[in-house]
Design a protein around this motif. Structure first.
Motif, short mmCIF file in Angstrom:
data_model
loop_
_atom_site.label_atom_id
_atom_site.label_comp_id
_atom_site.label_asym_id
_atom_site.label_seq_id
_atom_site.Cartn_x
_atom_site.Cartn_y
_atom_site.Cartn_z
N THR A 1 60.89 13.67 -49.11
CA THR A 1 61.00 12.21 -49.13
C THR A 1 62.19 11.77 -49.97
OG1 THR A 1 58.60 11.98 -48.87
CG2 THR A 1 59.80 10.09 -49.77
N GLY A 2 63.04 10.94 -49.37
CA GLY A 2 64.16 10.36 -50.11
C GLY A 2 65.24 11.34 -50.50
N CYS A 3 65.21 12.54 -49.98
CA CYS A 3 66.26 13.51 -50.31
C CYS A 3 67.58 13.13 -49.65
CB CYS A 3 65.85 14.90 -49.85
SG CYS A 3 64.60 15.69 -50.89
N ARG A 4 68.67 13.53 -50.29
CA ARG A 4 69.99 13.36 -49.71
C ARG A 4 70.63 14.74 -49.59
NH1 ARG A 4 72.31 8.79 -53.65
NH2 ARG A 4 70.54 9.53 -54.92
N PHE A 5 70.86 15.14 -48.34
CA PHE A 5 71.46 16.44 -48.07
C PHE A 5 72.89 16.22 -47.62
CE2 PHE A 5 66.91 17.12 -47.44
CZ PHE A 5 66.70 18.31 -48.13
N LEU A 6 73.81 16.90 -48.27
CA LEU A 6 75.22 16.81 -47.92
C LEU A 6 75.64 17.89 -46.95
CD1 LEU A 6 76.60 16.01 -51.50
CD2 LEU A 6 75.76 14.44 -49.74
N GLY A 7 74.69 18.68 -46.50
CA GLY A 7 74.91 19.73 -45.53
C GLY A 7 73.68 19.86 -44.65
N PRO A 8 73.70 20.80 -43.70
CA PRO A 8 72.58 20.92 -42.76
C PRO A 8 71.30 21.39 -43.43
CG PRO A 8 74.15 22.72 -42.46
CD PRO A 8 74.77 21.77 -43.43
N GLY B 1 50.59 22.35 -43.43
CA GLY B 1 50.31 20.93 -43.64
C GLY B 1 51.30 20.04 -42.93
N ALA B 2 51.68 18.96 -43.56
CA ALA B 2 52.60 17.98 -42.97
C ALA B 2 54.00 18.18 -43.52
CB ALA B 2 52.12 16.56 -43.26
N LEU B 3 54.98 17.69 -42.75
CA LEU B 3 56.38 17.69 -43.18
C LEU B 3 56.80 16.24 -43.36
CD1 LEU B 3 59.17 18.89 -43.70
CD2 LEU B 3 59.53 18.99 -41.23
N PHE B 4 57.21 15.89 -44.60
CA PHE B 4 57.62 14.53 -44.92
C PHE B 4 59.14 14.47 -45.05
CE2 PHE B 4 53.25 14.84 -46.33
CZ PHE B 4 52.70 13.60 -46.02
N LEU B 5 59.74 13.63 -44.20
CA LEU B 5 61.18 13.40 -44.24
C LEU B 5 61.47 11.91 -44.33
CD1 LEU B 5 62.20 15.94 -41.44
CD2 LEU B 5 62.94 16.08 -43.82
N ASP B 6 60.53 11.13 -44.79
CA ASP B 6 60.70 9.68 -44.83
C ASP B 6 61.80 9.30 -45.83
OD1 ASP B 6 58.54 10.89 -46.35
OD2 ASP B 6 58.23 8.93 -47.28
N GLY B 7 62.70 8.44 -45.36
CA GLY B 7 63.81 8.00 -46.21
C GLY B 7 64.83 9.07 -46.50
N TRP C 1 56.31 13.31 -40.58
CA TRP C 1 56.40 11.93 -41.05
C TRP C 1 57.83 11.68 -41.51
CZ3 TRP C 1 53.78 7.64 -40.58
CH2 TRP C 1 53.96 6.60 -41.48
N ALA C 2 58.60 10.94 -40.67
CA ALA C 2 60.03 10.76 -40.97
C ALA C 2 60.51 9.34 -40.70
CB ALA C 2 60.85 11.76 -40.18
N PRO C 3 59.75 8.30 -41.04
CA PRO C 3 60.29 6.94 -40.87
C PRO C 3 61.48 6.73 -41.80
CG PRO C 3 58.23 6.88 -42.09
CD PRO C 3 58.38 8.28 -41.61
N GLY C 4 62.50 6.03 -41.27
CA GLY C 4 63.68 5.76 -42.08
C GLY C 4 64.63 6.94 -42.22
N LEU C 5 64.44 8.00 -41.47
CA LEU C 5 65.33 9.16 -41.52
C LEU C 5 66.74 8.75 -41.10
CD1 LEU C 5 65.74 12.30 -41.70
CD2 LEU C 5 65.13 12.37 -39.27
N ARG C 6 67.75 9.27 -41.81
CA ARG C 6 69.15 9.02 -41.47
C ARG C 6 69.83 10.37 -41.26
NH1 ARG C 6 66.90 4.76 -41.88
NH2 ARG C 6 67.69 2.79 -42.70
N THR C 7 70.43 10.55 -40.09
CA THR C 7 71.13 11.80 -39.82
C THR C 7 72.48 11.52 -39.18
OG1 THR C 7 70.13 12.06 -37.64
CG2 THR C 7 68.99 13.08 -39.49
N HIS C 8 73.45 12.35 -39.47
CA HIS C 8 74.76 12.33 -38.83
C HIS C 8 74.96 13.71 -38.22
CE1 HIS C 8 75.97 8.44 -40.57
NE2 HIS C 8 75.24 8.83 -41.62
N GLY C 9 74.60 13.81 -36.95
CA GLY C 9 74.59 15.09 -36.27
C GLY C 9 73.28 15.24 -35.52
N GLU C 10 73.11 16.35 -34.89
CA GLU C 10 71.95 16.58 -34.03
C GLU C 10 70.68 16.84 -34.83
OE1 GLU C 10 70.37 20.11 -31.04
OE2 GLU C 10 72.52 19.78 -31.28
#
Length: 487
Positions: free
Chosen positions: A134-141, A151-157, A182-191
């Protein structure tokens, strides 16, 4: 690892681990983790120290060890490849200098919420619990392909912005998620790669922003979702691919904005979906491809249909909201493959299921008219005659109108000028109405036509009435046959 080699910050973490106590280096509630490269030694922890704790850290009787760390700058590579740890891991709001390597590792629980990382290499990782990014910022893939998450995978925000889009930004291909994504608000640049993934519960990408212009924004080929797949208010630049996907519940694209000009915006061919919702959305910029899709309930508003569609083989049981046939026919006219009878039959069946016989007839008439345009000239002429006379069998009263009109014309003409009898001594009394009926009806005879011989212009009129009668009878027969065969 020798405890005497630890810095004061690392010693705090080492001593807190056996009891599962949290260590928080944060100094303010609103600090920006992206500035973590400037954090000093008082909040810096080496990745090798964390690795030593997770693989062979100290334990205390009666306590449950856990790594709970917040607001730290983590230097070096956190390398847990092929490793196994029974301790939960929470590294929230941390700044990682290097990509964590978790390939083929076995973990109990992983929480990296709010952290900034140059990427994540966790292909084929096995998690006994949930993964929270949740809320992580990844500068790479982020590589989670083949992961097994109980369990569940959370990628929200979460935000994933690799330096280039050559490789997928998020890889979840063939991953198995026991609970939900669960990934509402996910932001991606790429596939976003979900091909072959399996999600036991539901998936949510509500309010997500997926950007990969001119290419695939979300690849979900053969994706399996046990519940609903929500993509409400999603914005995409690039196409969504769901070919062969199986979604048990609802695929909800309400309020979505899909953009891929010049190519398909949504490719959902050969998929199986419980419900597909396309509503409250502007027309997608690109083609809607639903060829060979199997949908139980299709909620499709005419306003959401793009300028070009591919619907050959699409099968659905119900179609909502209920709209006049003319508004639904506009969608079939947009099919890039031209006239396809299957689409008209599906739409007819949908109207018949809700008891709207009039709309079903309108659709069938539109089908025959469009089919007529594909015929040679003589076929088109015959089609026009069938429509004018009996409305292709759907308007039988037209035949009565034509018959009454021709009967009135003939009766009026012959009442003004009685034709000459062939044998005056044997001819019955002349009746202009039954004489005209004799000319119009090819089978029935009232004994008038054979007893009288019109001349000049009236003879020409008699020929025209005979021809009109045969055309009318033939078209009526063809229309009735078509109607009976459909029933």
């Amino acid at each position: 690892m020798d405890i005497n080699d630890l810095t004061p910050a690392e010693l705090r973490v080492w001593q807190a681990f056996p009891r599962g106590t949290s260590v928080d280096f944060r100094t303010a509630g609103d600090e920006d983790t992206a500035q973590g490269a400037d954090w000093g030694p008082e909040r810096t922890v080496r990745a090798t120290v964390l690795r030593a704790l997770l693989l062979n850290g100290p334990v205390e009787d009666g306590e449950i060890p856990a790594l709970r760390l917040a607001g730290a700058r983590i230097t070096g590579v956190l390398n847990l490849q092929y490793g196994t740890t029974d301790h939960p891991v929470r590294l929230s709001d941390c700044f990682f200098e290097d990509v964590p390597l978790l390939y083929a590792s076995r973990l109990r629980r992983l929480n990296l919420s709010g952290s900034v990382l140059p990427g994540l290499a966790a292909a084929t990782v096995r998690l006994e619990g949930m993964v929270r990014l949740t809320g992580c910022r990844f500068l790479g893939p982020v590589r989670l392909d083949g992961a097994q998450i109980a369990g569940a995978l959370f990628l929200d925000g979460c935000e994933i912005t690799p330096p280039d889009s050559v490789c997928p930004a998020l890889r979840l291909g063939h991953a198995a998620i026991g609970d939900s994504l669960w990934a509402p608000g996910l932001r991606t640049h790429g596939e976003v790669h979900l091909s072959g993934a399996s999600i036991g519960g539901s998936a949510s990408l509500d309010d997500a922003r997926l950007s990969h212009p001119g290419s695939v924004a979300l690849d979900g080929q053969t994706l399996v979702v046990g519940g609903d797949f929500h993509m409400r208010r999603v914005h995409t630049q690039g196409w969504i691919g769901l070919r062969g996907a199986r979604i048990t519940g609802r695929l909800d694209l309400s309020y979505a904005r899909l953009s891929n000009p010049g190519d398909a915006a949504l490719r959902a061919s050969s998929c199986t979906v419980g419900e597909l919702w396309l509503r409250k959305s502007p027309p997608m910029e690109g083609t809607l491809n639903l060829r060979r899709a199997q949908i139980e309930a299709l909620l499709l508003e005419p306003e959401a249909v793009p300028d070009e569609v591919l619907l050959n083989g699409l099968a659905y049981t119900t179609l909502t909201p209920h709209e006049p046939a003319e508004r639904r026919l506009a969608m079939l006219n947009k099919d890039r493959e031209g006239y396809l009878p299957h689409g008209y039959e599906q739409l007819t069946a949908a109207y018949l299921r809700v008891g709207d016989d009039h709309a079903a007839r309108v659709v069938q008439l539109a089908k025959l008219r469009r089919h007529r345009r594909t015929l040679p000239w003589y076929g088109r002429v015959w089609g026009h005659l069938q429509e004018i006379t009996v409305g292709y069998g759907f308007r039988p009263m037209l035949a009565c109108v034509w018959l009454a009109s021709l009967l009135a014309v003939g009766s009026a003409a012959y009442s003004l000028h009685h034709p000459r009898p062939l044998k005056a001594s044997e001819a019955p009394d002349f009746n202009p109405v039954f004489f005209t009926l004799d000319l119009l009806l090819p089978v029935i005879s009232f004994g008038q036509e054979g007893a009288f011989a019109p001349q000049g212009w009236y003879q020409t009129l008699s020929y025209a009435l005979v021809i009109a009668g045969w055309i009318l009878a033939t078209t009526v027969f063809a229309g009735v046959t078509r109607t009976v065969s459909r029933q």
